[in-house]
Design a protein around this motif. Structure first.
Motif, PDB file in Angstrom:
ATOM      1  N   UNK A  37     -22.477  56.488  -0.570  1.00 54.24           N
ATOM      2  CA  UNK A  37     -21.782  55.678  -1.919  1.00 54.24           C
ATOM      3  C   UNK A  37     -20.607  55.104  -2.198  1.00 54.24           C
ATOM      4  N   UNK A  38     -19.466  55.809  -1.506  1.00 54.35           N
ATOM      5  CA  UNK A  38     -18.238  55.540  -0.354  1.00 54.35           C
ATOM      6  C   UNK A  38     -18.379  54.188  -0.047  1.00 54.35           C
ATOM      7  N   UNK A  39     -18.934  54.462   1.068  1.00 52.28           N
ATOM      8  CA  UNK A  39     -19.147  53.299   1.551  1.00 52.28           C
ATOM      9  C   UNK A  39     -19.890  51.662   1.185  1.00 52.28           C
ATOM     10  N   UNK A  40     -20.550  51.777  -0.544  1.00 46.38           N
ATOM     11  CA  UNK A  40     -20.712  50.592  -1.176  1.00 46.38           C
ATOM     12  C   UNK A  40     -19.554  50.713  -2.379  1.00 46.38           C
ATOM     13  N   UNK A  41     -18.824  51.673  -2.622  1.00 42.52           N
ATOM     14  CA  UNK A  41     -17.766  51.582  -3.664  1.00 42.52           C
ATOM     15  C   UNK A  41     -16.617  51.174  -3.643  1.00 42.52           C
ATOM     16  N   UNK A  42     -16.937  51.237  -1.354  1.00 43.16           N
ATOM     17  CA  UNK A  42     -15.799  50.492  -0.749  1.00 43.16           C
ATOM     18  C   UNK A  42     -15.108  48.271  -0.577  1.00 43.16           C
ATOM     19  N   UNK A  43     -16.732  47.888  -1.440  1.00 38.51           N
ATOM     20  CA  UNK A  43     -17.078  46.652  -1.464  1.00 38.51           C
ATOM     21  C   UNK A  43     -16.734  46.479  -2.724  1.00 38.51           C
ATOM     22  N   UNK A  44     -16.421  46.918  -4.163  1.00 34.17           N
ATOM     23  CA  UNK A  44     -16.291  46.897  -5.209  1.00 34.17           C
ATOM     24  C   UNK A  44     -14.563  46.038  -5.255  1.00 34.17           C
ATOM     25  N   UNK A  50      -7.447  47.471  -5.119  1.00 34.41           N
ATOM     26  CA  UNK A  50      -5.941  47.130  -5.463  1.00 34.41           C
ATOM     27  C   UNK A  50      -4.569  48.866  -4.757  1.00 34.41           C
ATOM     28  N   UNK A  51      -5.967  49.925  -5.276  1.00 36.46           N
ATOM     29  CA  UNK A  51      -5.922  51.207  -4.662  1.00 36.46           C
ATOM     30  C   UNK A  51      -5.614  51.084  -3.059  1.00 36.46           C
ATOM     31  N   UNK A  52      -6.137  49.832  -2.357  1.00 33.21           N
ATOM     32  CA  UNK A  52      -6.488  49.855  -0.620  1.00 33.21           C
ATOM     33  C   UNK A  52      -4.834  49.754  -0.433  1.00 33.21           C
ATOM     34  N   UNK A  53      -4.595  48.259  -0.989  1.00 33.80           N
ATOM     35  CA  UNK A  53      -3.789  46.878  -0.797  1.00 33.80           C
ATOM     36  C   UNK A  53      -2.432  47.885  -1.278  1.00 33.80           C
ATOM     37  N   UNK A  65     -10.092  57.495   8.464  1.00 33.52           N
ATOM     38  CA  UNK A  65     -11.539  56.440   8.556  1.00 33.52           C
ATOM     39  C   UNK A  65     -11.076  55.949   7.047  1.00 33.52           C
ATOM     40  N   UNK A  66     -10.296  55.152   6.431  1.00 34.87           N
ATOM     41  CA  UNK A  66     -10.983  54.580   5.084  1.00 34.87           C
ATOM     42  C   UNK A  66     -12.656  54.083   4.758  1.00 34.87           C
ATOM     43  N   UNK A  67     -13.893  54.692   4.748  1.00 40.99           N
ATOM     44  CA  UNK A  67     -15.033  54.476   5.078  1.00 40.99           C
ATOM     45  C   UNK A  67     -15.263  52.988   4.224  1.00 40.99           C
ATOM     46  N   UNK A  68     -15.890  52.295   4.961  1.00 39.76           N
ATOM     47  CA  UNK A  68     -16.508  50.676   4.596  1.00 39.76           C
ATOM     48  C   UNK A  68     -15.636  49.999   4.366  1.00 39.76           C
ATOM     49  N   UNK A  69     -13.957  49.985   4.884  1.00 39.97           N
ATOM     50  CA  UNK A  69     -13.163  49.567   4.673  1.00 39.97           C
ATOM     51  C   UNK A  69     -12.694  49.078   5.782  1.00 39.97           C
ATOM     52  N   UNK A  77      -3.950  59.814   1.619  1.00 38.48           N
ATOM     53  CA  UNK A  77      -4.236  58.759   1.927  1.00 38.48           C
ATOM     54  C   UNK A  77      -5.835  57.992   1.538  1.00 38.48           C
ATOM     55  N   UNK A  78      -6.216  58.997   2.587  1.00 39.08           N
ATOM     56  CA  UNK A  78      -7.498  57.901   2.820  1.00 39.08           C
ATOM     57  C   UNK A  78      -8.589  58.986   2.135  1.00 39.08           C
ATOM     58  N   UNK A  79      -8.701  60.551   1.937  1.00 37.04           N
ATOM     59  CA  UNK A  79      -8.668  61.388   0.730  1.00 37.04           C
ATOM     60  C   UNK A  79      -8.653  60.407  -0.285  1.00 37.04           C
ATOM     61  N   UNK A  80      -7.946  60.141  -0.449  1.00 38.96           N
ATOM     62  CA  UNK A  80      -7.517  59.122  -2.104  1.00 38.96           C
ATOM     63  C   UNK A  80      -8.718  58.391  -2.057  1.00 38.96           C
ATOM     64  N   UNK A  81      -8.874  56.893  -1.581  1.00 36.26           N
ATOM     65  CA  UNK A  81      -9.170  55.846  -1.432  1.00 36.26           C
ATOM     66  C   UNK A  81     -10.358  56.140  -0.857  1.00 36.26           C
ATOM     67  N   UNK A  82     -11.146  56.977   0.194  1.00 36.60           N
ATOM     68  CA  UNK A  82     -12.924  57.406  -0.583  1.00 36.60           C
ATOM     69  C   UNK A  82     -13.259  58.223  -1.163  1.00 36.60           C
TER      70      UNK A  82
END
Length: 107
Positions: A37-44, A50-53, A65-69, A77-82
């Protein structure tokens, strides 16, 4: 010893032999589901982008790792983004009461 310290001690003392097969299967399924779900959501676009930037602009040692990014961030920060990626599509499993406990716990 405080209640929190005692609870943490009890949790830390649990080993694989203390967990039944059904619970292990359920845990493995939840971890795989959360990652998917995180990898799918990373493509949203929009929310996750916005959060990644923002997190990339903050700068951090790229160790997690930022999953799928396709990039890494510091652990927090990776935990927050994931967690955001995992929750953004609202596909994570729910229990009674209706809560999405997987994204904050797994990330």
């Amino acid at each position: 010893m405080t209640v929190t310290a005692e609870l943490c001690r009890m949790i830390a003392a649990i080993g694989p032999a203390d967990i039944g097969d059904a619970a292990m299967r359920a845990a493995r399924r939840l971890v795989l589901d959360g990652i998917a779900v995180a990898v799918a959501g990373a493509r949203t676009e929009a929310v996750v982008d916005i959060m990644a930037g923002h997190l990339l602009d903050q700068g951090s040692k790229p160790v997690a790792t930022a999953l799928g990014m396709g990039f890494r961030l510091g652990t927090v920060p990776a935990a927050l983004l994931n967690g955001v990626s995992m929750h953004v599509l609202d596909f994570e499993p729910m229990w009674i009461p209706s809560t999405h406990a997987l994204s904050p716990a797994l990330s």
